[in-house]
Scaffold this motif. Structure first.
Motif: not given
Ligand code: KIV
Ligand code: ZN
Length: 533
Positions: A243-250, A302-312
């Motif tokens: 893949g390419n650099a991820a827009l959402e991460e940048l 996945k950073a930012i958009v993975g379903t676990n990205a904000f789960a604690h």
């Protein structure tokens, strides 16, 4: 001279480099839906495709240029090899856009020169100069890329870049085509270009990179520190190979760490001015749309958009977040547009309430699309009492997904259980409108359904990926099925959502087979044209 210290330009290549990844092939309507969403997201440039590659690619770039390339819309760009016929096709395809760009490229690494191009360095420089100048006949906005710059001799790279700028390139893009460089090396390449290309202040420095070593985003951020002002990236990081650099991460790195990056753009560290033009609240929706339409699932972590990205999950983290979010959260989920998934509608909600909520969620549907989606909504609401935003999104994405309507699934019925052999019956309409029914026994209900469908459709294929995800929690949740299948050496994907996962599985399979069949028909058409001409 460019005043490029103001902000970072986001160049989205989801529809070009992103679409190059196996199985991510999109049809024109799907590309258009993504392009419209990219415009809402606020990207500066959409690389809409590679116009010369096929009539379908040309048509997609051209329609995006016509529809999304408006006065206040993004720049619409087409890729073109450094060849006249490529550049001419790109120019014609982007012509309807108010702001159009031609992006032309030629490789500069010795490996590519020797084995791929079989050209000398002098020949490459001459071609780059000549083709940039040729592209300038069609638009002022010309981008030049020395492909495989990451592995090119820096001294040669400086010469090519200088000549391309002298010939009229307004953006010079430095690709790490094979994802080989490390952040400090990539930063040094950008620094070298800034210091050694005499006319570099007449162009914007852009970067493009692949994620083979998982370093693309880190490389880009180092490039920004050294003078890069345009980032070429894709939604969810999809693209060739890794893949390419991820827009959402940048974008989120530049958002969350603004104070750190501000000084590199000549600003005070505490400047409030955004570093990009992106509306971060559109990120999650864009990610879901791209994942749904390409069939490229987003990994949960996945950073930012993975379903676990904000789960604690751990007790210590949950305790900390309850006391103060800042203990374990560097950004909040709302900043990327993650909704709280409220229960919004139910069985008795009318067309008006349905349409209003969709508009609030940012979906602009035509009357016809809205009618179709409303029929689906009523069907789901009959089975599932409470409909949330996420359910609505699954319904709408299903309707937007334009797998060509060649074979149409009319009925699917299975019988299975611990003491019976899984058996499926399916009825399908062929593209010619003939109704065909067949049945099969399988190792499980989905296997039986797929075998029965294959007996009707009769196109050789191999199922290589099958995944079911529930859209919301609860026993009556909508199940989203995504599949990928292989035909010869090409991959096709299909997706569908339904409260009945067997129906969703059958529909996802038919969607993928329809894409495969459309491809086969297209190939036949092209063969006939070649034979005739
Ligand atoms: O990876 C690459 O080098 C490319 C170029 C065409 C920019 O995609
Ligand atoms: Zn690339």
């Amino acid at each position: 001279m460019h005043n490029n210290s103001e902000r970072i330009i986001i160049f989205d290549t989801t529809l070009r480099d992103g679409e190059q990844c196996p199985g991510a092939t999109l049809n024109i309507d799907e590309k258009l839906a993504i392009a419209k969403q990219l415009a809402r997201l606020g990207v500066d440039i959409i690389e809409a495709g590679f116009a010369f590659a096929s009539p379908g690619d040309f048509e997609a770039v051209n329609r995006i240029a016509r529809t999304v390339g408006t006065e206040n819309g993004p720049v619409i760009c087409s890729l073109a090899r450094a060849r006249k016929d490529d550049i001419k096709a790109a120019a014609e395809a982007i012509a309807p856009a108010v702001k159009g760009r031609i992006h032309t490229f030629i490789a500069t690494s010795d490996i590519h020169l020797q084995y791929k191009l079989r050209k000398t360095r002098e020949e490459v420089i001459a071609t780059a100069e000549e083709m940039v100048a040729y592209a300038k006949n069609f638009t002022d906005d010309v981008e030049f890329s020395p492909e495989d710059a990451g592995r090119s001799d820096p001294e040669f790279l400086y010469q090519v870049v200088e000549k391309a700028i002298a010939a009229g390139a307004t953006t010079v893009n430095i690709p790490d085509t094979v994802g080989y460089t490390t952040p400090s090396e990539f930063g040094a390449i950008i620094k070298g270009i800034k210091e050694n290309v005499p006319n570099i202040d007449q162009a914007i420095i852009s970067v493009h990179g692949h994620n083979d070593l998982g370093l693309a985003v880190a490389n880009f951020l180092e490039a920004v520190k050294n003078g890069a002002r345009q980032l070429e990236c894709t939604i969810n990081g999809i693209g060739e190979r890794a893949g390419n650099a991820a827009l959402e991460e940048l974008v989120m790195a530049l958002y969350v760490r603004k104070q750190y990056f501000n000084p590199f753009l000549g600003r005070a560290a505490d400047s409030e001015e955004p570093l990009t033009n992106i509306d971060s609240k559109q990120i999650y929706k864009t990610s879901r749309l791209v994942s749904n339409l390409t069939g490229m699932l987003v990994q949960p972590n996945k950073a930012i958009v993975g379903t676990n990205a904000f789960a604690h999950e751990s007790g210590i983290h949950q305790d900390g977040v309850l006391k103060n979010k800042l203990t374990y959260e560097i950004m909040d989920a709302q900043s990327i547009g993650w909704t709280d998934n409220l229960i919004v509608l139910g069985k008795h909600s009318g067309r008006n309430a349905f349409g209003t909520r969709l508009r609030e969620l940012g979906y602009e549907l035509t009357d016809n699309e809205l009618n179709k989606a409303f029929v689906r909504f009523k069907d789901v609401a009959d089975k599932k009492k409470e409909i949330s935003d996420w359910d609505l999104e699954a319904i709408v994405n299903d309707e937007i997904q334009q797998a060509p309507d060649l074979f149409r699934l009319e009925l699917v019925q299975v019988s299975c259980g611990s003491s019976s052999k899984p058996t499926a019956t399916v009825t399908l309409y062929t593209p010619e409108g003939e109704e065909l029914m067949d049945a099969a026994i399988g190792t499980g209900p989905v296997d039986a359904v797929y075998k029965a469908i294959n007996r009707v459709v009769n196109i050789p294929n191999k199922l290589i990926e099958f995944s079911v995800q529930s859209v919301t929690a609860g026993i009556d949740a909508i199940g989203e099925v995504t599949i990928r299948l292989k035909h010869e050496d090409r991959i096709f994907s299909g997706r569908s959502a339904n409260t009945d996962i067997i129906v969703a599985s059958a529909q996802a399979y038919v969607n993928a087979l329809n894409r495969l069949y459309a491809f086969v028909l297209d190939q036949k058409k092209q063969e006939q044209v070649t034979v005739r001409s």
